[in-house]
Write a protein that holds these residues in place. Structure first.
Motif, short mmCIF file in Angstrom:
data_model
loop_
_atom_site.label_atom_id
_atom_site.label_comp_id
_atom_site.label_asym_id
_atom_site.label_seq_id
_atom_site.Cartn_x
_atom_site.Cartn_y
_atom_site.Cartn_z
N GLY A 62 19.09 31.20 18.39
CA GLY A 62 18.35 30.79 17.21
C GLY A 62 19.21 30.35 16.06
O GLY A 62 18.79 30.34 14.92
N ILE A 63 20.44 29.98 16.32
CA ILE A 63 21.37 29.62 15.27
C ILE A 63 21.00 28.28 14.64
O ILE A 63 20.57 27.35 15.33
CB ILE A 63 22.83 29.61 15.81
CG1 ILE A 63 23.20 31.03 16.26
CG2 ILE A 63 23.80 29.10 14.78
CD1 ILE A 63 24.54 31.17 16.91
N ASN A 64 21.18 28.17 13.32
CA ASN A 64 20.88 26.96 12.55
C ASN A 64 19.41 26.55 12.64
O ASN A 64 19.09 25.35 12.64
CB ASN A 64 21.79 25.79 12.96
CG ASN A 64 23.23 26.06 12.67
OD1 ASN A 64 23.56 26.72 11.68
ND2 ASN A 64 24.11 25.58 13.53
N ASN A 65 18.52 27.51 12.75
CA ASN A 65 17.07 27.29 12.83
C ASN A 65 16.65 26.39 13.99
O ASN A 65 15.64 25.71 13.93
CB ASN A 65 16.53 26.73 11.51
CG ASN A 65 16.48 27.80 10.44
OD1 ASN A 65 16.26 28.97 10.74
ND2 ASN A 65 16.71 27.41 9.22
N LYS A 66 17.45 26.34 15.05
CA LYS A 66 17.11 25.63 16.26
C LYS A 66 17.05 26.65 17.38
O LYS A 66 17.99 27.40 17.59
CB LYS A 66 18.15 24.56 16.59
CG LYS A 66 18.18 23.44 15.60
CD LYS A 66 19.20 22.42 15.97
CE LYS A 66 19.25 21.32 14.93
NZ LYS A 66 20.29 20.35 15.23
N LEU A 67 15.94 26.68 18.10
CA LEU A 67 15.78 27.62 19.19
C LEU A 67 16.06 26.93 20.51
O LEU A 67 15.41 25.95 20.86
CB LEU A 67 14.38 28.20 19.19
CG LEU A 67 14.18 29.42 20.05
CD1 LEU A 67 15.00 30.60 19.52
CD2 LEU A 67 12.72 29.80 20.10
N ILE A 68 17.09 27.41 21.20
CA ILE A 68 17.49 26.82 22.49
C ILE A 68 17.47 27.92 23.54
O ILE A 68 18.00 28.98 23.33
CB ILE A 68 18.89 26.20 22.40
CG1 ILE A 68 18.89 25.08 21.38
CG2 ILE A 68 19.35 25.69 23.76
CD1 ILE A 68 20.26 24.49 21.10
#
Length: 142
Positions: free
Chosen positions: A136-142
């Motif tokens: 969830g780093i940098n408001n991106k969920l991968i």
């Protein structure tokens, strides 16, 4: 299944379901040609025995977030609520906890250095465990 295969499947699923979609505030439901808006908020899951809630910093912004998941045998819904500095939680994602009818069931969600992991286990005949990693780093969920 090895970890690389699981990560590829998780990534493919997330890309297919989350590709360039904005963070939504409402869940739109159409019935009888009229559009109704159903607001999703954390309060409807608090004290609900069908769900469990985990609290930790998913997107590593130094603010606690909440992950809501169906309990075992009750469904596969997973929701993410991002916390803000004022202590409110805003719905950010509706996805799956990877539970399957007649298959693996969710057993836990744990915080990791990059985000979180969803752990499922097969309830019968031996010990089969799958772990799905989400960053969830940098408001991106991968």
């Amino acid at each position: 299944m090895n970890k690389i295969t699981i990560l590829v499947l998780l990534f493919s699923f997330l890309v297919a379901n989350c590709q360039k979609k904005p963070i939504l505030k409402n869940d739109r439901v159409e019935a009888n040609n009229t559009e109704k808006i159903r607001t999703i908020n954390l309060n409807q899951y608090t004290n609900n025995t069908n769900y469990f809630i985990k609290t930790f910093d998913v997107n590593k912004d130094e603010t606690k977030d909440k992950i809501v998941s169906h309990n075992r045998y009750l469904g596969d819904e997973l929701l993410l609520f991002l916390g803000d500095k004022s202590g409110n939680y805003n719905w950010a994602l509706k996805s799956t906890n990877f539970s399957e009818d007649g298959g693996n069931q969710i057993t836990d969600i744990k915080e990791t250095k990059e985000g979180f992991e969803i752990i499922t286990q097969f309830p019968d005949r031996g010990y089969l465990q799958n772990t799905y990693l989400a960053s969830g780093i940098n408001n991106k969920l991968i």
